[in-house]
Design a protein around this motif. Structure first.
Motif, PDB file in Angstrom:
ATOM      1  N   PHE A   1      15.193 -50.465  38.212  1.00 30.88           N
ATOM      2  CA  PHE A   1      14.969 -49.031  38.436  1.00 30.88           C
ATOM      3  C   PHE A   1      16.142 -48.163  37.975  1.00 30.88           C
ATOM      4  O   PHE A   1      16.013 -46.951  37.884  1.00 30.88           O
ATOM      5  N   ILE A   2      17.305 -48.785  37.766  1.00 31.73           N
ATOM      6  CA  ILE A   2      18.539 -47.997  37.675  1.00 31.73           C
ATOM      7  C   ILE A   2      18.584 -47.108  36.441  1.00 31.73           C
ATOM      8  O   ILE A   2      18.999 -45.945  36.523  1.00 31.73           O
ATOM      9  N   ALA A   3      18.158 -47.614  35.284  1.00 35.91           N
ATOM     10  CA  ALA A   3      18.244 -46.798  34.065  1.00 35.91           C
ATOM     11  C   ALA A   3      17.419 -45.525  34.229  1.00 35.91           C
ATOM     12  O   ALA A   3      17.891 -44.413  33.935  1.00 35.91           O
ATOM     13  N   GLY A   4      16.196 -45.683  34.715  1.00 34.08           N
ATOM     14  CA  GLY A   4      15.326 -44.522  34.935  1.00 34.08           C
ATOM     15  C   GLY A   4      15.934 -43.579  35.955  1.00 34.08           C
ATOM     16  O   GLY A   4      15.915 -42.347  35.780  1.00 34.08           O
ATOM     17  N   ALA A   5      16.479 -44.174  37.047  1.00 37.21           N
ATOM     18  CA  ALA A   5      17.081 -43.354  38.099  1.00 37.21           C
ATOM     19  C   ALA A   5      18.250 -42.549  37.538  1.00 37.21           C
ATOM     20  O   ALA A   5      18.387 -41.347  37.823  1.00 37.21           O
ATOM     21  N   ALA A   6      19.097 -43.201  36.727  1.00 39.94           N
ATOM     22  CA  ALA A   6      20.280 -42.514  36.182  1.00 39.94           C
ATOM     23  C   ALA A   6      19.870 -41.355  35.281  1.00 39.94           C
ATOM     24  O   ALA A   6      20.402 -40.238  35.398  1.00 39.94           O
ATOM     25  N   VAL A   7      18.894 -41.615  34.402  1.00 38.88           N
ATOM     26  CA  VAL A   7      18.449 -40.547  33.484  1.00 38.88           C
ATOM     27  C   VAL A   7      17.825 -39.410  34.284  1.00 38.88           C
ATOM     28  O   VAL A   7      18.147 -38.225  34.089  1.00 38.88           O
ATOM     29  N   PHE A   8      16.917 -39.757  35.210  1.00 31.64           N
ATOM     30  CA  PHE A   8      16.221 -38.707  35.972  1.00 31.64           C
ATOM     31  C   PHE A   8      17.186 -37.906  36.846  1.00 31.64           C
ATOM     32  O   PHE A   8      17.173 -36.668  36.823  1.00 31.64           O
ATOM     33  N   LEU A   9      18.033 -38.609  37.612  1.00 31.89           N
ATOM     34  CA  LEU A   9      18.915 -37.895  38.544  1.00 31.89           C
ATOM     35  C   LEU A   9      19.901 -36.987  37.797  1.00 31.89           C
ATOM     36  O   LEU A   9      20.192 -35.874  38.242  1.00 31.89           O
ATOM     37  N   THR A  10      20.390 -37.454  36.649  1.00 35.61           N
ATOM     38  CA  THR A  10      21.319 -36.631  35.871  1.00 35.61           C
ATOM     39  C   THR A  10      20.615 -35.378  35.334  1.00 35.61           C
ATOM     40  O   THR A  10      21.109 -34.258  35.499  1.00 35.61           O
ATOM     41  N   ALA A  11      19.443 -35.598  34.722  1.00 34.37           N
ATOM     42  CA  ALA A  11      18.708 -34.454  34.157  1.00 34.37           C
ATOM     43  C   ALA A  11      18.260 -33.506  35.260  1.00 34.37           C
ATOM     44  O   ALA A  11      18.331 -32.271  35.110  1.00 34.37           O
ATOM     45  N   ASP A  12      17.823 -34.072  36.374  1.00 32.87           N
ATOM     46  CA  ASP A  12      17.339 -33.246  37.490  1.00 32.87           C
ATOM     47  C   ASP A  12      18.479 -32.396  38.059  1.00 32.87           C
ATOM     48  O   ASP A  12      18.306 -31.202  38.328  1.00 32.87           O
ATOM     49  N   ALA A  13      19.650 -33.026  38.243  1.00 29.51           N
ATOM     50  CA  ALA A  13      20.799 -32.285  38.775  1.00 29.51           C
ATOM     51  C   ALA A  13      21.175 -31.144  37.828  1.00 29.51           C
ATOM     52  O   ALA A  13      21.480 -30.029  38.263  1.00 29.51           O
ATOM     53  N   TYR A  14      21.139 -31.428  36.532  1.00 30.06           N
ATOM     54  CA  TYR A  14      21.494 -30.391  35.542  1.00 30.06           C
ATOM     55  C   TYR A  14      20.498 -29.237  35.594  1.00 30.06           C
ATOM     56  O   TYR A  14      20.875 -28.063  35.577  1.00 30.06           O
ATOM     57  N   LEU A  15      19.224 -29.594  35.705  1.00 26.98           N
ATOM     58  CA  LEU A  15      18.173 -28.570  35.732  1.00 26.98           C
ATOM     59  C   LEU A  15      18.278 -27.726  37.011  1.00 26.98           C
ATOM     60  O   LEU A  15      18.184 -26.486  36.967  1.00 26.98           O
ATOM     61  N   ILE A  16      18.483 -28.390  38.132  1.00 30.04           N
ATOM     62  CA  ILE A  16      18.613 -27.673  39.409  1.00 30.04           C
ATOM     63  C   ILE A  16      19.822 -26.734  39.351  1.00 30.04           C
ATOM     64  O   ILE A  16      19.754 -25.583  39.763  1.00 30.04           O
ATOM     65  N   ALA A  17      20.914 -27.246  38.785  1.00 31.19           N
ATOM     66  CA  ALA A  17      22.147 -26.448  38.718  1.00 31.19           C
ATOM     67  C   ALA A  17      22.024 -25.285  37.740  1.00 31.19           C
ATOM     68  O   ALA A  17      22.815 -24.344  37.793  1.00 31.19           O
ATOM     69  N   SER A  18      21.027 -25.339  36.866  1.00 25.39           N
ATOM     70  CA  SER A  18      20.840 -24.277  35.883  1.00 25.39           C
ATOM     71  C   SER A  18      19.826 -23.226  36.328  1.00 25.39           C
ATOM     72  O   SER A  18      19.632 -22.229  35.639  1.00 25.39           O
ATOM     73  N   TRP A  19      19.137 -23.483  37.428  1.00 28.43           N
ATOM     74  CA  TRP A  19      18.127 -22.532  37.916  1.00 28.43           C
ATOM     75  C   TRP A  19      18.822 -21.241  38.348  1.00 28.43           C
ATOM     76  O   TRP A  19      19.940 -21.295  38.860  1.00 28.43           O
ATOM     77  N   TRP A  20      18.157 -20.109  38.135  1.00 28.85           N
ATOM     78  CA  TRP A  20      18.817 -18.824  38.424  1.00 28.85           C
ATOM     79  C   TRP A  20      19.272 -18.755  39.888  1.00 28.85           C
ATOM     80  O   TRP A  20      20.310 -18.182  40.179  1.00 28.85           O
ATOM     81  N   ASP A  21      18.484 -19.339  40.790  1.00 29.81           N
ATOM     82  CA  ASP A  21      18.894 -19.418  42.194  1.00 29.81           C
ATOM     83  C   ASP A  21      19.157 -20.894  42.488  1.00 29.81           C
ATOM     84  O   ASP A  21      18.304 -21.593  43.036  1.00 29.81           O
ATOM     85  N   TRP A  22      20.350 -21.358  42.099  1.00 32.34           N
ATOM     86  CA  TRP A  22      20.625 -22.803  42.192  1.00 32.34           C
ATOM     87  C   TRP A  22      20.682 -23.306  43.635  1.00 32.34           C
ATOM     88  O   TRP A  22      20.658 -24.507  43.880  1.00 32.34           O
TER      89      TRP A  22
END
Lengths: 444, 162
Positions: free
Chosen positions: A343-364
């Motif tokens: 599961f780890i490769a998928g988890a690493a890609v998803f969690l990294t991209a998700d964190a970046y997307l959340i942090a980029s939302w206008w109301d983070w």
């Protein structure tokens, strides 16, 4: 799972983790009753929960998918600003920023509430007593279902004791319990369950990609996108399952090519599930794919990553420090070649991209929330890491005791802070360090 | 010599399991039936409202509750008549009259046009109670004004009084 671990798991028969599920169900129901019996929260259909839910009265009671009739009856013709339901420029039709997935998953509870409403002769307008608690209890039920699925997933790779401890810690040491009870009409309880189910089915699909499993994976994938569009990112966990290096990536690519027909079944199923949402967008705006938030959106060049992960305002690890142990566990699983490593490769890609997307939302901060609710959906992946950490710590008596003490302490801290939030001691958003320190561990 | 036959233990255990399941099912059905019987016109409905805010004292000293475009309340089914005092929220009405449609158990019963700041009274005659213990009144305004306020409801009076 190592051989002795596996033997232990078989010997215990999963009784302890089953007990945790029963206890979690009872604890969620008790929390729900406490919240509404003591007036700690307004009716369950409120804030974002209103926007996720509003499709149901619109479809089933007013027979008007445009949302206009329900707007007239509930709100005098115009939805309040907090709902994020806006009139689309040009067409003047209502567009809801919150998609239909939660409403689809709430529908069995809604229909039961409607039948009971008719029986009791309450007003069948979609917002009286039974509808409110139908929507509230739906989120609770989907959380419990998510825990049941997560238990089955964890039991494939970890001992019953580790599974039981992981389930209890994920529920009580993060904001999952809050989103199962206090804000159960939000999307997070639903996404938590769907992502747990997706991971479970993904693993099974790779073991044997039957047509039935392909349809199952596609159905759940479609519901994930329908519930929260940005969670489409988690779908990378399917092709990346089992990838641990370059050679396994090549092997996985080859396998996906060979099984393309089964993959196509999953993709077509997911597309069929998502189609009604696209039809709704098309009917309202003239385009099937839109940013339903209007002018609000992502600023990908200026992500607030540090604040989102560690900040006092809503930082993931600040408010749920137990997830740091989960991250350590993910690293350990990767390095030791544990079977859950798949599961780890998928988890690493998803969690990294998700964190970046959340942090980029206008109301983070994601508005009012306990902890950072943007990450609640991803807790099944953190749970795998946490189970890895508990497995590692359980190998030596000293580390096991230390881990137990640390986990207990952060669970207690999380529960106290959640009660502070419920009691209005902690602000809904924009918490400062000074505010945090001033009310630390104070319940009133 | 008498031989002792081994008892049919698996069969008995099976029977016990079926009896336990049957009892659990019967209890569940009885509990469900009891709950449904209680929830048919339960007494707490008389204190339940929707779409109405809390009581407040208006400038003229009357007790009022503000409503959005849809409110509902319950009255005892054995009353002959119910009288509702209604008025618009804001005066002077800036955009014409507000029409309130009143339904009794989803059947249209009365229409009230609120065109000025004063109180209007709507008298609704209730049909014979039949098997019902309470009746539902739904009040729907044709629109709402700022703050999702459509109308105000004064004290509800019943005939015969209780």
């Amino acid at each position: 799972m190592t051989a002795p671990d596996a033997a232990g798991a078989r010997a215990s028969g999963g009784r302890l983790s089953r007990l945790v599920i029963a206890g979690a169900t009872a604890a969620c129901l008790a929390g729900y009753i406490l919240i509404y019996a003591t007036g700690r929260a307004g009716p369950p259909i409120r804030s974002d929960g209103f926007s996720y839910y509003v499709y149901l009265p619109s479809w089933f009671l007013y027979h008007d998918p445009s949302l206009s009739a329900v707007a007239r009856d509930c709100c005098g013709g115009t939805f309040p600003d907090y709902t994020a339901i806006i009139r689309w420029p040009g067409t003047r039709r209502w567009v809801n920023a919150h998609p239909i997935g939660v409403a689809v998953l709430q529908s069995p509870f809604f229909l039961a509430a409607h039948a009971l409403t008719r029986w009791t002769n309450l007003s069948p307008d979609g917002f009286t007593l039974y509808y409110q608690h139908g929507a509230g209890l739906a989120g609770l039920a989907w959380t419990v279902l998510g825990l049941i699925v997560l238990r089955r997933l964890l039991r494939r790779h970890f001992t019953d004791r580790v599974t039981a401890a992981t389930l209890a810690t994920i529920l009580l040491g993060t904001n999952l319990y809050h989103y199962a009870t206090y804000d159960s009409s939000y999307s997070h309880a639903y996404s938590f369950c769907l992502i747990a189910l997706f991971l479970y089915l993904s693993e099974q699909w790779h073991e044997s990609p039957t047509v039935a499993r392909s349809i199952g994976v596609g159905l759940v994938a479609g519901l994930i996108v329908l519930t929260r569009h940005t969670n489409a990112l988690v779908l990378v966990c399917l092709p990346l399952y089992g990838v641990t290096g370059r050679s396994s990536l090549i092997a996985r690519t080859g396998q996906l090519r060979r099984d393309w027909r089964r993959g196509a079944v999953a993709v077509v199923t997911a597309a069929l599930v998502i189609a009604p949402q696209l039809a709704i967008y098309y009917q309202a705006t003239g385009q099937p794919i839109v940013s339903a938030y209007g002018s609000l959106g992502f600023d990908l060049r200026h992500p607030h990553l540090l604040e989102v992960l560690f900040g006092v305002r809503k930082g993931l690890f600040f408010w749920s420090p137990v997830l740091l142990l989960a991250c350590a566990g993910l690293v350990w699983l990767w390095r030791t070649g544990h079977p859950a490593r798949g599961f780890i490769a998928g988890a690493a890609v998803f969690l990294t991209a998700d964190a970046y997307l959340i942090a980029s939302w206008w109301d983070w901060q994601f508005g009012g929330s306990f902890g950072h609710r943007g990450f609640t959906d991803a807790l099944p992946l953190f749970a795998i890491g946490l189970a890895g950490f508990l497995t590692w710590s359980g190998r030596r008596r000293g580390t096991a005791a230390l881990a137990a003490v640390a986990a207990t302490m952060v669970i207690c801290l999380s529960l106290v802070q959640m009660l502070q939030y419920w009691n209005g001691v902690l602000p809904f958003s924009d918490t400062t360090w000074e505010q945090y320190r001033a009310v630390f561990l104070k319940l009133r | 010599m008498t031989t002792i036959q081994p008892a049919d233990e698996p069969g008995r255990a099976q029977t016990r399991r079926w009896i336990a399941r049957g009892a659990a099912l019967a209890l569940s059905v009885a509990a469900l039936a009891g709950a449904l019987a209680y929830l048919r016109d339960p007494p707490w409905l008389l204190h339940y409202t929707s779409g109405l805010r809390g009581w407040e004292i208006a400038a003229d000293g009357t007790r009022v509750r503000s409503a959005g475009p849809h409110a509902s309340l319950f009255v005892p089914a054995d009353a002959r008549e119910v009288r509702l005092r209604l008025r618009t929220t804001f005066e002077p009405p800036e955009d014409g009259p507000i029409v309130i449609s009143i339904a009794l158990d989803d059947v249209p019963a009365e229409r009230v046009v609120l065109s000025g700041p004063g109180w209007r009274e709507a008298a609704i005659r209730l049909p014979p109670a039949g098997t019902r213990r309470v009746r539902r009144l739904d009040l729907r305004a044709d629109r709402a004004r700022d703050g999702n306020r459509a109308f105000q409801l004064g004290e509800v009076t019943l005939d015969p009084a209780r």
